[in-house]
Design an enzyme around this catalytic site. Structure first.
Site, PDB file in Angstrom:
ATOM      1  N   THR A  77       0.818  -1.212   0.000  1.00 31.49           N
ATOM      2  CA  THR A  77       0.000   0.000   0.000  1.00 31.49           C
ATOM      3  C   THR A  77       0.849   1.257   0.000  1.00 31.49           C
ATOM      4  O   THR A  77       0.441   2.295  -0.522  1.00 31.49           O
ATOM      5  CB  THR A  77      -0.935  -0.023   1.230  1.00 31.49           C
ATOM      6  OG1 THR A  77      -1.832  -1.109   1.071  1.00 31.49           O
ATOM      7  CG2 THR A  77      -1.739   1.247   1.354  1.00 31.49           C
ATOM      8  N   GLU A 109      -1.342 -28.143  28.157  1.00 34.94           N
ATOM      9  CA  GLU A 109      -2.654 -28.685  27.767  1.00 34.94           C
ATOM     10  C   GLU A 109      -2.524 -30.060  27.133  1.00 34.94           C
ATOM     11  O   GLU A 109      -3.464 -30.835  27.125  1.00 34.94           O
ATOM     12  CB  GLU A 109      -3.327 -27.737  26.769  1.00 34.94           C
ATOM     13  CG  GLU A 109      -3.480 -26.309  27.260  1.00 34.94           C
ATOM     14  CD  GLU A 109      -4.682 -26.116  28.164  1.00 34.94           C
ATOM     15  OE1 GLU A 109      -5.347 -27.113  28.477  1.00 34.94           O
ATOM     16  OE2 GLU A 109      -4.937 -24.967  28.549  1.00 34.94           O
ATOM     17  N   THR A 138       1.678  -4.230   4.278  1.00 35.36           N
ATOM     18  CA  THR A 138       1.550  -4.493   5.714  1.00 35.36           C
ATOM     19  C   THR A 138       0.965  -5.874   6.017  1.00 35.36           C
ATOM     20  O   THR A 138       1.117  -6.367   7.129  1.00 35.36           O
ATOM     21  CB  THR A 138       0.663  -3.422   6.384  1.00 35.36           C
ATOM     22  OG1 THR A 138      -0.641  -3.455   5.793  1.00 35.36           O
ATOM     23  CG2 THR A 138       1.261  -2.046   6.249  1.00 35.36           C
ATOM     24  N   ASP A 139       0.288  -6.474   5.027  1.00 33.11           N
ATOM     25  CA  ASP A 139      -0.451  -7.705   5.329  1.00 33.11           C
ATOM     26  C   ASP A 139       0.447  -8.859   5.798  1.00 33.11           C
ATOM     27  O   ASP A 139       0.061  -9.618   6.689  1.00 33.11           O
ATOM     28  CB  ASP A 139      -1.264  -8.154   4.106  1.00 33.11           C
ATOM     29  CG  ASP A 139      -2.472  -7.242   3.874  1.00 33.11           C
ATOM     30  OD1 ASP A 139      -2.765  -6.412   4.750  1.00 33.11           O
ATOM     31  OD2 ASP A 139      -3.117  -7.371   2.815  1.00 33.11           O
ATOM     32  N   TYR A 171      -8.062   0.770  -3.794  1.00 29.85           N
ATOM     33  CA  TYR A 171      -6.827   1.154  -4.484  1.00 29.85           C
ATOM     34  C   TYR A 171      -6.117  -0.119  -4.896  1.00 29.85           C
ATOM     35  O   TYR A 171      -6.483  -1.211  -4.470  1.00 29.85           O
ATOM     36  CB  TYR A 171      -5.924   1.976  -3.546  1.00 29.85           C
ATOM     37  CG  TYR A 171      -5.455   1.183  -2.365  1.00 29.85           C
ATOM     38  CD1 TYR A 171      -6.235   1.046  -1.221  1.00 29.85           C
ATOM     39  CD2 TYR A 171      -4.235   0.502  -2.412  1.00 29.85           C
ATOM     40  CE1 TYR A 171      -5.827   0.279  -0.153  1.00 29.85           C
ATOM     41  CE2 TYR A 171      -3.823  -0.273  -1.340  1.00 29.85           C
ATOM     42  CZ  TYR A 171      -4.624  -0.371  -0.226  1.00 29.85           C
ATOM     43  OH  TYR A 171      -4.215  -1.147   0.832  1.00 29.85           O
ATOM     44  N   LYS A 209       0.545  -7.484  12.954  1.00 28.91           N
ATOM     45  CA  LYS A 209      -0.490  -6.571  12.452  1.00 28.91           C
ATOM     46  C   LYS A 209      -1.761  -6.831  13.263  1.00 28.91           C
ATOM     47  O   LYS A 209      -2.244  -7.963  13.322  1.00 28.91           O
ATOM     48  CB  LYS A 209      -0.734  -6.792  10.954  1.00 28.91           C
ATOM     49  CG  LYS A 209      -1.700  -5.767  10.377  1.00 28.91           C
ATOM     50  CD  LYS A 209      -1.783  -5.826   8.850  1.00 28.91           C
ATOM     51  CE  LYS A 209      -2.737  -4.748   8.336  1.00 28.91           C
ATOM     52  NZ  LYS A 209      -2.870  -4.727   6.880  1.00 28.91           N
TER      53      LYS A 209
HETATM   54  C1  SIN Z   1      -1.045  -2.942   2.856  1.00 28.21           C
HETATM   55  O1  SIN Z   1       0.065  -2.770   2.414  1.00 28.21           O
HETATM   56  O2  SIN Z   1      -1.441  -2.279   3.832  1.00 28.21           O
HETATM   57  C2  SIN Z   1      -2.038  -3.925   2.308  1.00 28.21           C
HETATM   58  C3  SIN Z   1      -1.637  -4.570   1.055  1.00 28.21           C
HETATM   59  C4  SIN Z   1      -0.324  -5.282   1.156  1.00 28.21           C
HETATM   60  O3  SIN Z   1      -0.022  -5.893   2.189  1.00 28.21           O
HETATM   61  O4  SIN Z   1       0.428  -5.234   0.182  1.00 28.21           O
END
Ligand code: SIN
Length: 349
Positions: free
Chosen positions: A34, A306, A113-114, A47, A186
Site C-alpha cells: 500500500t 494442555e 503491511t499484510d 486502491y 499486524k
Molecule cells: C497494505 O500494504 O497495507 C495492504 C496490502 C499489502 O499488504 O500489500
C-alpha cells in the site's frame, strides 16, 4: 571573471561531495504494498497496491535526502498478500550482500503491511551483520488524503541511520513506533495504528526526526540463525486453523500432499479438538513435524501444559503465532527433522 566562476563552481561541487560523503548511505529495497499503492479516489479504501515505483516514492519525501544518501532498488512490485518463499530468499540473499558491502550503511525495505511481520521474521532469522535493516509500509495508499507512507518512510530512514539501531536485528517502523521483528504483529485491518507487539511491546519510537529506544530485542542481530545462501526452495509447511466443530479434512489433505510440517493454530493454549487429534498423530507417525500454536494473539503456547507433547512428539510454538511458527518451522526443516531439536529452536522465542 570566468575563472572565478569556475573556481566557485568547483568549490561548491567539492562542498556538496563532502557533505554527501558525510551522510550515511541507505539502500532502499522496494517490494510494493500500500505504501506504493494508488487509487482513483483520495477518500476511499479502494486502491491497487504496488503501483508506484521506488524512485517516485523517494522523490515524494525530499527531506530524506537531508539525512542520507539513498539508493532505491525495485525487487518486486506486489501486494504483500502475494509474498512467497522465492521472494523471501531473494530478499535475504540481497540484504546479506548489502550487509557485506562497504558502501552501504543501512537497508530499508518497503513492503505491504499484510504479511510484513512474516517477512520481517524470516529476514531476522536469515540475515547476518549488524547494519540496521528497517521494514516499513503504509495503511493508506500514496493517493489518499493524509497518506501515512511519506512519514513512515522518513521515520524508517531516520531509524536506519540512527547509531542506536545497529545490532538490533530487523526492525519494523510504523506509525511512529519501532518494533522488533520477532514480536511485531499486524493488529488492525484498516487503521493507521495497525501494528503492535502484544507480548513484548514496542522497542521505541520516532519523534521529530529522532529514533528513541526504550527496550532491546530479546535476540540481538548479528549472526543469522539459518544460512540460506545455498537454499533455493523451502519445505512445504501449512497451517490448520482450530475452531469449534473443526474437521480433520485440512490436516488429512496436508498429509496426502506430503507436507513436511503442519502448524496447528489451536484454541487457547494450543488446545486440539478431538476431531483433529487422530489426524495430527497420523501426521507425526508419517514423520511430519507438528507444531502446536494458538489463534490467540498474545501469550505463549506452552510445552506440556494442555497436551502431553513428549508423548505425542508435538512441538510447542512458545510466543510465536501460527504465521511466524510456520516461518521458523520451514527454516528449521532445512536443517533437521528431529522434533526435539526443532523444539529447541522454538524455545528461543
Ligand atoms: C497494505 O500494504 O497495507 C495492504 C496490502 C499489502 O499488504 O500489500
Amino acid at each position: 571573471m570566468k575563472s572565478l566562476r569556475i573556481l566557485m563552481l568547483a568549490l561548491f561541487a567539492l562542498f556538496a561531495v563532502t557533505l554527501s560523503a558525510q551522510k550515511p548511505n541507505v539502500y532502499v529495497l522496494a517490494t510494493g504494498g500500500t505504501i506504493a499503492g494508488s487509487g482513483t479516489s483520495s477518500v476511499s479504501t479502494n486502491y491497487t497496491a504496488g503501483q508506484v515505483a521506488i524512485g517516485t516514492l523517494l522523490d515524494a519525501v525530499p527531506q530524506i535526502k537531508d539525512i542520507a544518501n539513498v539508493v532505491g532498488e525495485q525487487v518486486v512490485r506486489i501486494g504483500s498478500q502475494d509474498m512467497d518463499d522465492a521472494t523471501w530468499l531473494l530478499l535475504a540473499k540481497r540484504i546479506n550482500e548489502l550487509q557485506a558491502s562497504d558502501s552501504v550503511d543501512a537497508v530499508v525495505v518497503t513492503h505491504g503491511t499484510d504479511t510484513m511481520e512474516e517477512t520481517a521474521f524470516f529476514l531476522n532469522l536469515t540475515v547476518g551483520g549488524t547494519k540496521p535493516v528497517v521494514m516499513v509500509g503504509a495503511m493508506r495508499p500514496s493517493t489518499a488524503l493524509s497518506a501515512d507512507g511519506p512519514l513512515n518512510l522518513y521515520n524508517a530512514v531516520v531509524t536506519a541511520v540512527s547509531p542506536a539501531s545497529v545490532g538490533k536485528g530487523v526492525l519494523v517502523v510504523m506509525n511512529g513506533r519501532i518494533y522488533g521483528a520477532d514480536g511485531v504483529v499486524k493488529m488492525h485491518t484498516t487503521n493507521v495504528d495497525a501494528f503492535g507487539a502484544p507480548n513484548s511491546g514496542a522497542l521505541g519510537y520516532v519523534l521529530n526526526g529522532k529514533a528513541v529506544y526504550e527496550a532491546s530485542p530479546k535476540r540481538p542481530g548479528g549472526r543469522p540463525m539459518f544460512n540460506v545462501s545455498g537454499v533455493d526452495e523451502l519445505p512445504k509447511v501449512g497451517i490448520a486453523y482450530g475452531h469449534a466443530g473443526v474437521s480433520p479434512d485440512v490436516v488429512e489433505s496436508m498429509i496426502k500432499n506430503r507436507y513436511r510440517g503442519i502448524v496447528y493454530a489451536g484454541v487457547g493454549n494450543g488446545n486440539i479438538h478431538k476431531n483433529l487429534f487422530a489426524a495430527l498423530e497420523e501426521a507425526r507417525r508419517k514423520g511430519i513435524i507438528v507444531v502446536r500454536s494458538s489463534r490467540i494473539v498474545s501469550g505463549p503456547t506452552s510445552l506440556e501444559n494442555e497436551v502431553d507433547d513428549e508423548h505425542y512428539q508435538f512441538v510447542a510454538s512458545q510466543l510465536l503465532g501460527p504465521a511466524k511458527a510456520r516461518v521458523l518451522l520451514m527454516l528449521a526443516l532445512t536443517q533437521t527433522d528431529d522434533w526435539r531439536k526443532i523444539q529447541s529452536y522454538f524455545n528461543l522465542f
